[in-house]
Design a protein around this motif. Structure first.
Motif, PDB file in Angstrom:
ATOM      1  N   ASN A 267      33.486  79.254  45.187  1.00  0.00           N
ATOM      2  CA  ASN A 267      32.292  79.793  44.515  1.00  0.00           C
ATOM      3  C   ASN A 267      31.952  81.163  45.089  1.00  0.00           C
ATOM      4  O   ASN A 267      31.366  81.255  46.152  1.00  0.00           O
ATOM      5  CB  ASN A 267      31.095  78.862  44.743  1.00  0.00           C
ATOM      6  CG  ASN A 267      31.310  77.502  44.114  1.00  0.00           C
ATOM      7  OD1 ASN A 267      32.270  77.296  43.364  1.00  0.00           O
ATOM      8  ND2 ASN A 267      30.420  76.573  44.418  1.00  0.00           N
TER       9      ASN A 267
ATOM     10  N   ARG B 161      28.528  76.824  48.988  1.00  0.00           N
ATOM     11  CA  ARG B 161      29.422  75.672  48.816  1.00  0.00           C
ATOM     12  C   ARG B 161      28.988  74.813  47.629  1.00  0.00           C
ATOM     13  O   ARG B 161      27.792  74.723  47.329  1.00  0.00           O
ATOM     14  CB  ARG B 161      29.428  74.819  50.080  1.00  0.00           C
ATOM     15  CG  ARG B 161      30.181  75.466  51.251  1.00  0.00           C
ATOM     16  CD  ARG B 161      30.592  74.411  52.259  1.00  0.00           C
ATOM     17  NE  ARG B 161      31.489  73.422  51.664  1.00  0.00           N
ATOM     18  CZ  ARG B 161      32.803  73.591  51.582  1.00  0.00           C
ATOM     19  NH1 ARG B 161      33.380  74.690  52.022  1.00  0.00           N
ATOM     20  NH2 ARG B 161      33.536  72.663  51.038  1.00  0.00           N
TER      21      ARG B 161
ATOM     22  N   THR C  84      28.714  83.615  48.656  1.00  0.00           N
ATOM     23  CA  THR C  84      29.271  82.299  48.400  1.00  0.00           C
ATOM     24  C   THR C  84      28.270  81.206  48.762  1.00  0.00           C
ATOM     25  O   THR C  84      27.469  81.357  49.690  1.00  0.00           O
ATOM     26  CB  THR C  84      30.596  82.081  49.158  1.00  0.00           C
ATOM     27  OG1 THR C  84      31.090  80.785  48.852  1.00  0.00           O
ATOM     28  CG2 THR C  84      30.393  82.182  50.677  1.00  0.00           C
TER      29      THR C  84
ATOM     30  N   ALA D 120      37.512  80.330  53.223  1.00  0.00           N
ATOM     31  CA  ALA D 120      36.586  79.533  52.421  1.00  0.00           C
ATOM     32  C   ALA D 120      37.336  78.741  51.368  1.00  0.00           C
ATOM     33  O   ALA D 120      37.085  77.559  51.161  1.00  0.00           O
ATOM     34  CB  ALA D 120      35.557  80.447  51.766  1.00  0.00           C
TER      35      ALA D 120
ATOM     36  N   TYR E  54      33.014  75.215  57.343  1.00  0.00           N
ATOM     37  CA  TYR E  54      32.235  74.964  56.132  1.00  0.00           C
ATOM     38  C   TYR E  54      31.091  75.946  55.998  1.00  0.00           C
ATOM     39  O   TYR E  54      30.835  76.470  54.920  1.00  0.00           O
ATOM     40  CB  TYR E  54      31.691  73.524  56.145  1.00  0.00           C
ATOM     41  CG  TYR E  54      32.752  72.508  55.825  1.00  0.00           C
ATOM     42  CD1 TYR E  54      33.019  72.163  54.495  1.00  0.00           C
ATOM     43  CD2 TYR E  54      33.493  71.904  56.834  1.00  0.00           C
ATOM     44  CE1 TYR E  54      34.004  71.238  54.191  1.00  0.00           C
ATOM     45  CE2 TYR E  54      34.466  70.994  56.540  1.00  0.00           C
ATOM     46  CZ  TYR E  54      34.727  70.652  55.217  1.00  0.00           C
ATOM     47  OH  TYR E  54      35.698  69.766  54.912  1.00  0.00           O
ATOM     48  N   GLU E  55      30.415  76.185  57.135  1.00  0.00           N
ATOM     49  CA  GLU E  55      29.204  76.984  57.057  1.00  0.00           C
ATOM     50  C   GLU E  55      29.448  78.477  57.229  1.00  0.00           C
ATOM     51  O   GLU E  55      28.720  79.293  56.675  1.00  0.00           O
ATOM     52  CB  GLU E  55      28.202  76.501  58.114  1.00  0.00           C
ATOM     53  CG  GLU E  55      27.759  75.068  57.849  1.00  0.00           C
ATOM     54  CD  GLU E  55      26.819  74.555  58.918  1.00  0.00           C
ATOM     55  OE1 GLU E  55      26.579  75.294  59.906  1.00  0.00           O
ATOM     56  OE2 GLU E  55      26.334  73.416  58.770  1.00  0.00           O
TER      57      GLU E  55
ATOM     58  N   HIS F 137      21.413  78.599  52.115  1.00  0.00           N
ATOM     59  CA  HIS F 137      22.823  78.193  52.048  1.00  0.00           C
ATOM     60  C   HIS F 137      23.743  79.316  51.601  1.00  0.00           C
ATOM     61  O   HIS F 137      24.928  79.112  51.428  1.00  0.00           O
ATOM     62  CB  HIS F 137      22.984  76.986  51.131  1.00  0.00           C
ATOM     63  CG  HIS F 137      22.497  75.716  51.761  1.00  0.00           C
ATOM     64  ND1 HIS F 137      21.435  75.002  51.262  1.00  0.00           N
ATOM     65  CD2 HIS F 137      22.898  75.057  52.871  1.00  0.00           C
ATOM     66  CE1 HIS F 137      21.208  73.945  52.020  1.00  0.00           C
ATOM     67  NE2 HIS F 137      22.087  73.949  53.015  1.00  0.00           N
TER      68      HIS F 137
ATOM     69  N   GLU G  89      28.516  71.734  47.181  1.00  0.00           N
ATOM     70  CA  GLU G  89      27.500  70.708  47.447  1.00  0.00           C
ATOM     71  C   GLU G  89      26.119  71.317  47.703  1.00  0.00           C
ATOM     72  O   GLU G  89      25.109  70.623  47.706  1.00  0.00           O
ATOM     73  CB  GLU G  89      27.929  69.796  48.603  1.00  0.00           C
ATOM     74  CG  GLU G  89      28.346  70.472  49.900  1.00  0.00           C
ATOM     75  CD  GLU G  89      29.822  70.896  49.948  1.00  0.00           C
ATOM     76  OE1 GLU G  89      30.436  71.087  48.870  1.00  0.00           O
ATOM     77  OE2 GLU G  89      30.350  71.054  51.062  1.00  0.00           O
ATOM     78  N   ASP G  90      26.061  72.663  47.901  1.00  0.00           N
ATOM     79  CA  ASP G  90      24.771  73.311  48.165  1.00  0.00           C
ATOM     80  C   ASP G  90      24.188  73.996  46.933  1.00  0.00           C
ATOM     81  O   ASP G  90      23.044  74.437  46.943  1.00  0.00           O
ATOM     82  CB  ASP G  90      24.925  74.337  49.298  1.00  0.00           C
ATOM     83  CG  ASP G  90      25.330  73.674  50.603  1.00  0.00           C
ATOM     84  OD1 ASP G  90      24.937  72.503  50.805  1.00  0.00           O
ATOM     85  OD2 ASP G  90      26.057  74.306  51.395  1.00  0.00           O
TER      86      ASP G  90
ATOM     87  N   ARG H 147      38.113  74.446  50.297  1.00  0.00           N
ATOM     88  CA  ARG H 147      37.683  74.007  48.979  1.00  0.00           C
ATOM     89  C   ARG H 147      36.380  74.650  48.524  1.00  0.00           C
ATOM     90  O   ARG H 147      35.534  73.986  47.947  1.00  0.00           O
ATOM     91  CB  ARG H 147      37.523  72.471  48.946  1.00  0.00           C
ATOM     92  CG  ARG H 147      38.702  71.753  49.547  1.00  0.00           C
ATOM     93  CD  ARG H 147      39.305  70.799  48.558  1.00  0.00           C
ATOM     94  NE  ARG H 147      40.571  70.298  49.089  1.00  0.00           N
ATOM     95  CZ  ARG H 147      40.755  69.055  49.511  1.00  0.00           C
ATOM     96  NH1 ARG H 147      39.784  68.185  49.448  1.00  0.00           N
ATOM     97  NH2 ARG H 147      41.931  68.685  49.965  1.00  0.00           N
ATOM     98  N   ASN H 148      36.182  75.895  48.854  1.00  0.00           N
ATOM     99  CA  ASN H 148      35.025  76.596  48.326  1.00  0.00           C
ATOM    100  C   ASN H 148      35.505  77.846  47.613  1.00  0.00           C
ATOM    101  O   ASN H 148      35.954  78.791  48.233  1.00  0.00           O
ATOM    102  CB  ASN H 148      34.060  76.971  49.458  1.00  0.00           C
ATOM    103  CG  ASN H 148      32.912  77.830  48.956  1.00  0.00           C
ATOM    104  OD1 ASN H 148      32.694  77.952  47.747  1.00  0.00           O
ATOM    105  ND2 ASN H 148      32.187  78.422  49.882  1.00  0.00           N
TER     106      ASN H 148
END
Lengths: 352, 267, 290
Positions: free
Chosen positions: A238, A275, A273, A231, A222-223, A339, A277-278, A235-236
């Motif tokens: 962006n 995420r 990028t 990524a 995720y990070e 983030h 949620e961030d 599901r990222n």
């Protein structure tokens, strides 16, 4: 309690390379997920570890000893399949005791150990039930017990949480983790579902087209994904292109400040990028603002998912559930400095 | 090791299947084939010419066998399909008994019933008639049809039919456009078995047909026990022809459709 | 509404009735008529009184016992050998390999071929003047037909057995093959990772899975062979012969007084078959569970 080393493992089927030069080191007692879309080579790798399939080249080592010459039935790499779980011709006790019976253990000892295993998987007294009388979750637990009773070197699971509904997934997850910790068995499972991998695994090996992409903890995926493809699998989507110069990334919509100590791409072309949620739909200050246009919005219960157009790229962002916004509206969104993660740019956005 | 096993299987199947067939083909064209020649010294078509003469009764037997088998298939489908469907998709009181009754003719030697029926048919004036022979063929045929089709219907289920009904199809349309196409592969296999059971019947036809209704096996029989191998071979090849034709048509279903073959596992 | 309910109630019986009626009337009627004749009800020749004399006559006849044994032996051996060979072939044919589809087709060829045709082929192949005998001479193994082993009109009934084998192996085989294909390799793979060797995988995993298929087809085969008339008549010795041949011979004898005996023989044949099949099924069920 077995350390597993996979060295330069390759498997070809005619002209197709199913697994390409795979290198992995799995610590003893660790639980590892082989994650990837169907056809990525994860199941092929699993079968090579069991010995059901021979590698074209490379090696599989248990505790630093090559096991390639050891036939499946003596290797102690036990498989639990997703479907066809239990032998339909045997009752529960016969199923669980199968491996011990094959090893010609005295029946009394088998019976004792079977009831022990049934306690462990929380189905005491189920000895004489037939497989078709059990629910999916119960079948899965019996299959687990059948594998664990032979004290396997490595436990191999095929999509252990698939076919279970949400409540059962959590329950089963707890059970697998508890038992695995208790017996300290090295375990590997394959799945195409990143959520399942994240829930269960200590570390995840993500594979695309037979090639290992990243082998890391769930959090790292995720990070700190190491490519745009990785990524995206988590599901990222962006992303925008930019050029890194020190603690700043220049993008067509302005300069973005980054935390230079957190990212690992050097100066030059990169992809930026954040995420979903961030992404901050409500900026807290004036740094790192980017103009975005609202395309759609979906109420998700715990939050609101907003689809945005960011310089021609479609982004997702999560806002509070009661966030008031209208489709077509333009607003500044904030990409928080802490983030922002940078990805190598060579894949480009054209392939999206 | 695995390769060797496959080769052994391939050779034994090929030889095993073809060996009894080859001499029949050769004999049917042999005019003079003295021992110990591996091939005839003189060839001729006389057996084939004989087969097509009216006096050989091969043509008559062929047509009778074909008509009877077709009629039997038709009746078996007509009464067997509803019964199979009722058993496959419903639970009802006495189901076990019904299944048992329909199974008994398959496993209980038919000789008692056949001899008994002979007496009954004499009284009913059904001996020496086409109908009489067909009826006695029906005894083993209906149970086989029901056996195979029960498994096919159970496997097919009712979901697709229910869907079609909700989409506005009337019962007849459902039957013709959904059910029949769905069960067709299984029905073809069941019909083949039914056809072949009737096609191969000998003693029942002799007994009930009484020599008036001559079927193909009855024409062939005396030649096998007699001495004219060439004629026996030619007739027997004619006897096989429709059977092979049917096999070619359905061989795919035989090898793959486990629901169809599963019918035999339900006994 | 009521009519709909009534229709719903009658639907299943109506679907079952035609098939049941035909089977019960023809098979059941025939059975009753046959059993009736065997206990002395045969009004055509003036017999009306119940008697078990025909059964006593037969059961005390040594020829009958010999026939019964022969019939049983042929049926038992054919069934056993067919099942074993069928399973072996099915184990090979279930895998896809080059030519396996064609081989499977070849393997199915005997299924539609009538027994009479097979009998013809077997005679032309294995009789003392048959193709094999000719081959033996050509290879210098024998010099006259008499040197070749007797396989037709012989007491062991080798040609009879070959005919049944040729027909029944593929029949049992495709049923077992269909089961194996639908089962797939996964059960064996699980067993293998759990430590089962090749034999254990067959014995404890595959065999229990295919046993129902083997059993039901074996029963069909056994019943068929047990009651078959034309093959032993064509390829076997005149004496001792099988029970069906014996029954038909008595039945077709010009002396109508032999008919009740024929009936008694066939009733006994049916009873023995049922008893053996029940015992066999029980035994096999027991074997499959342990």
């Amino acid at each position: 309690m077995t350390h597993v080393l996979i060295k330069d493992l390759t498997r070809r089927f005619d002209s197709v390379i199913a697994v390409n030069n795979l290198n992995l080191e799995i610590e003893s007692g660790e639980m590892v997920a082989f994650l990837g879309p169907s056809g990525c080579g994860k199941t092929t790798t699993l079968r090579m570890i069991t010995g059901l399939l021979l590698p074209t080249s490379g090696d599989v080592l248990f505790d630093s000893k090559s096991v390639l010459t050891i036939p499946t039935e003596k290797r102690g790499a036990v498989m639990v399949f997703q479907k066809h779980l239990l032998f339909p011709t045997m009752n529960v006790a016969k199923n669980i005791g199968f491996g011990l019976r094959m090893a010609k253990m005295p029946q009394k000892e088998i019976d004792r150990r079977v009831s022990e295993m049934l306690e462990l998987v929380r189905l005491p007294g189920f000895e004489t039930r037939r497989p078709h009388e059990l629910s999916g979750g119960q079948q899965q637990r019996i299959a687990l017990a059948r594998a664990l009773i032979v004290r396997p070197n490595v436990l191999l699971l095929d999509e252990p949480l698939a076919n279970l509904d949400a409540n059962l997934r959590l329950e089963m997850r707890e059970l697998i983790r508890t038992i695995q910790n208790e017996l300290n068995t090295t375990a590997i499972f394959v799945t195409h579902d990143q959520e399942e991998a994240v829930m269960l695994a200590d570390r995840i090996a993500l594979m695309f087209n037979g090639v290992l992409q990243q082998f890391d903890t769930p959090q790292a995926f995720y990070e700190r994904p190491n490519s745009a493809q990785v990524a995206r699998f988590f599901r990222n989507d962006n992303m925008i292109l930019g050029t890194r110069r020190g603690s700043v990334v220049e993008t067509p919509s302005g300069n973005l400040e980054i935390d230079a100590g957190r990212v690992d791409q050097s100066d030059g072309p990169v992809m930026v990028t954040v995420r979903p949620e961030d992404v901050a739909l409500v900026p807290s200050d004036n740094t790192n603002l980017v103009q975005a246009k609202v395309l759609t919005q979906v109420y998700m219960g715990t939050h609101k998912q907003v689809q945005l157009d960011v310089m021609g790229h479609t982004w997702l962002a999560h806002g509070p559930a009661d966030f008031e916004i209208e489709v077509g509206q333009t607003l500044p969104i904030q990409l928080p400095k802490t983030h922002i993660w940078l990805l190598p740019s060579e894949n480009g956005l054209q392939n999206v | 090791m695995q390769k060797a096993v496959r080769w052994i299987a391939a050779i034994s199947i090929t030889l095993g299947v073809l060996l009894p067939v080859v001499p029949q083909i050769i004999w049917s064209f042999a005019h003079r084939w003295l021992f110990p020649n591996l091939l005839p010294t003189e060839w001729s078509l006389s057996s084939w010419e004989y087969v097509f003469t009216a006096s050989s009764r091969v043509g008559e037997g062929f047509i009778n066998s074909l008509l009877i088998a077709t009629f039997v298939c038709f009746l078996s489908i007509l009464v067997g399909l509803p019964a199979a469907r009722a058993i496959a998709l419903n639970d009802f009181k006495g189901k076990g008994l019904v299944e048992w009754i329909l199974m008994v003719p398959i496993i209980v030697p038919g000789i008692v019933s056949t001899l008994g029926i002979h007496q009954l048919f004499i009284r009913l004036h059904l001996t020496n008639t086409f109908i009489g022979v067909s009826l006695v063929h029906l005894i083993p045929c209906i149970p086989y049809m029901v056996l195979v089709m029960t498994s096919v219907f159970a496997n097919y289920g009712t979901e697709l039919e229910d869907t079609a009904r909700t989409l506005g199809a009337n019962p007849l349309q459902v039957l013709l456009r959904v059910t029949l196409p769905g069960i067709l592969p299984g029905l073809m296999v069941a019909t083949m078995f039914t056809f072949l059971i009737s096609w191969g019947q000998y003693i029942t036809s002799v007994l009930i047909g009484g020599g008036t209704i001559v079927t193909l096996p009855m024409v062939l029989f005396p030649f096998i026990s007699g001495v004219n191998y060439s004629n026996a071979a030619a007739i027997s090849l004619i006897f096989v022809a429709p059977a092979i034709l049917v096999l070619v048509l359905i061989s795919r279903q035989l090898g793959q459709d486990s629901a169809v073959m599963g019918g035999f596992g339900r006994l | 509404m009521n009519r709909l309910k009534l229709f719903e109630k009658l639907r299943v019986p109506m679907m079952l009735f035609p098939a049941l009626a035909i089977v019960v009337l023809l098979f059941g009627g025939g059975m009753i008529s046959g059993i009736g004749q065997s206990v002395g009800y045969f009004p055509v020749i003036g017999l009306q009184d119940f008697t078990l004399d025909y059964y006593r006559d037969i059961l005390t006849d040594s020829g009958f016992i010999e026939s019964l044994w022969l019939t049983f032996r042929l049926a038992f051996l054919s069934t056993l050998m067919s099942s074993v060979i069928a399973v072996l072939f099915a184990l090979v044919l279930r895998h896809a390999f080059r030519g396996s589809q064609f081989l499977t087709f070849l393997y199915q060829i005997p299924i539609p071929i009538p027994h009479l045709v097979v009998a013809t082929g077997i005679v032309l192949l294995v009789s003392q003047s048959g193709l094999l005998s000719r081959g033996a001479v050509t290879l210098g193994l024998t010099s006259t037909p008499r040197d070749f082993p007797v396989m037709v009109f012989d007491r062991p009934g080798i040609a009879i057995q070959l005919t049944y084998l040729w027909k029944e192996v593929p029949f049992i085989g495709i049923v077992v093959l269909a089961v194996l294909k639908s089962v797939g390799p996964q059960y064996e793979e699980i067993a293998q990772t759990l430590g089962a060797n090749r034999w254990q995988r067959f014995r404890f995993v595959l065999l229990p899975l295919i046993m129902p298929g083997i059993l039901s087809t074996s029963i069909i085969v056994f019943a068929f062979v047990f009651a078959n008339y034309e093959i032993p008549l064509l390829l076997g010795v005149r004496y001792p012969t099988t029970l069906p041949v014996m029954a038909f011979r008595n039945y077709q004898d010009p002396d109508l007084a032999l008919r009740p005996q024929a009936m008694a023989i066939s009733v006994i044949l049916a009873i023995v078959a049922i008893l053996l099949l029940v015992a066999y099924k029980r035994l096999a069920k027991y074997a499959a569970e342990t």
